[in-house]
Enzyme design. Structure first.
Site, PDB file in Angstrom:
ATOM      1  N   GLU A   1      -3.612   6.958   9.291  1.00 14.61           N
ATOM      2  CA  GLU A   1      -4.916   6.316   9.174  1.00 14.61           C
ATOM      3  C   GLU A   1      -4.768   4.978   8.453  1.00 14.61           C
ATOM      4  OE1 GLU A   1      -7.672   7.415  10.482  1.00 14.61           O
ATOM      5  OE2 GLU A   1      -7.018   9.420  11.101  1.00 14.61           O
TER       6      GLU A   1
ATOM      7  N   LEU B   1      -7.385  -0.476   0.111  1.00 12.57           N
ATOM      8  CA  LEU B   1      -8.135   0.780   0.056  1.00 12.57           C
ATOM      9  C   LEU B   1      -9.483   0.589   0.733  1.00 12.57           C
ATOM     10  CD1 LEU B   1      -7.590   1.813  -3.692  1.00 12.57           C
ATOM     11  CD2 LEU B   1      -6.348   2.680  -1.701  1.00 12.57           C
ATOM     12  N   ASP B   2      -9.895   1.556   1.542  1.00 13.57           N
ATOM     13  CA  ASP B   2     -11.260   1.566   2.053  1.00 13.57           C
ATOM     14  C   ASP B   2     -12.228   1.668   0.883  1.00 13.57           C
ATOM     15  OD1 ASP B   2     -10.897   1.267   4.755  1.00 13.57           O
ATOM     16  OD2 ASP B   2     -11.214   3.383   5.265  1.00 13.57           O
ATOM     17  N   ALA B   3     -13.422   1.113   1.073  1.00 16.01           N
ATOM     18  CA  ALA B   3     -14.405   1.115  -0.009  1.00 16.01           C
ATOM     19  C   ALA B   3     -14.981   2.496  -0.290  1.00 16.01           C
ATOM     20  CB  ALA B   3     -15.525   0.130   0.299  1.00 16.01           C
TER      21      ALA B   3
END
Length: 329
Positions: free
Chosen positions: A253, A220-222
């Site tokens: 993405e 997961l992106d932060a």
């Protein structure tokens, strides 16, 4: 059998009390069926922070951005508190000082399920290729064409760049390790997700003994906020990614990537593309084209339908919150 979209929506709600029939569900794309593979509640979550400017942090700060506009460290800590039975990895890179590394250690000590993994401590060599080999293969490809079909300008550029490879830097991986822009993030994110479970076991982090080297990982992106436990996830053939939608136009993405096993063939397909082109991009080629190749997507197919098929979404994740602020770079 449910349609692919309905199966994915019902499965990606984080529900753990699923019937046996749900576990046997399959989805199809391009005339081929794929099982919805489970990613269980013990699968580690991975965040990433590659810091190009570590000098911007004050003494005593963990060198992960944590401002009102970009509360990335707080998001990671929040995930560790909510998913307290999962290991929460943070893959980091940058020219950190000794004091900054001590702050990382303090973070690990305060939150026992957070594991800081330094990019330089991970053996990615099995995914490497000599830059000279990539250039030579492309040179030979151009030379194999009839003279009238060769791109002589490109051929000249390839030969020149081959000569300019720095001594001791004849490595695809090393070429990305020295970058300080988004491809630096993207390339090593792909490699980390190829490692998946082994990223945690091979680096000798305490508390990771229950993770199998062959197991999967949830990236997961932060800027993604977890609001509750994710539970068991399901993904077609064991892989799914975040999908963005802008004016009804969808796109794959890399802000969220879920795999159920290490060395997932879709990511290996992307790595093969990265190793075959001198101008390959880790996001467009290494992830996007790799996934498309694995699932036999072509321009004849409905791209939005493919995005629906491969999409990872969850009611307990608020995605892409940084879209509402300026860039953290």
């Amino acid at each position: 059998m449910l349609s692919s979209l309905n199966v994915l929506q019902s499965s990606f709600r984080g529900k753990t009390a699923l019937s046996n029939s749900t576990l046997l569900q399959k989805v199809s794309f391009a005339g081929k069926e794929y099982p919805l593979e489970p990613i269980d509640e013990k699968t580690p979550i991975l965040f990433q922070w590659f810091e190009a400017r570590p000098e911007r942090y004050e003494k005593g700060e963990v060198p992960i951005l944590n401002t009102k506009e970009h509360p990335y460290l707080s998001n990671i800590i929040n995930a560790a508190k909510i998913e307290n039975e999962r290991i929460i990895g943070v893959l980091v890179d940058g020219n950190f000082t000794y004091e900054q590394k001590k702050e990382f250690l303090s973070l690990e000590n305060e939150y026992q399920n957070i594991k800081i993994i330094y990019r330089a401590d991970v053996d990615f060599s099995m995914y490497d290729k000599k830059l000279s080999d990539i250039y030579l293969e492309n040179i030979h490809k151009q030379e194999s064409y009839p003279a009238s079909e060769r791109d002589n300008y490109l051929l000249g550029l390839l030969r020149e760049e081959l000569k300019n490879i720095p001594e001791g830097k004849d490595s695809l991986i090393e070429s990305y390790a020295e970058k300080r822009e988004h491809t630096w993030f993207d390339f090593f994110r792909n490699l980390a997700m190829l490692k998946a479970g082994s990223l945690f076991t091979e680096t000798g982090k305490t508390g990771c003994h229950n993770i199998s080297p062959c197991s999967g990982c949830i990236y997961l992106d932060a800027d993604m906020i977890i609001t509750d436990k994710l539970g068991v996830l399901y993904a077609p053939d064991g892989i799914a990614v975040h999908v963005d939608c802008n004016d009804e136009i969808k796109s794959l993405e890399n802000g969220a990537i879920v795999v159920n096993r290490s060395n997932h063939p879709a990511l290996l397909a992307g790595l093969d593309i990265m190793k075959s082109k001198v101008d390959a991009h880790p996001y467009y080629d290494g992830l996007g084209k790799g996934i498309k190749r694995h699932f036999n997507y072509s321009s004849l197919h409905d791209y939005n339908a493919f995005c629906d098929f491969i999409e990872f979404k969850h009611e307990n994740i608020i995605p892409n919150t940084s879209m509402y602020t300026c860039s953290s770079w």
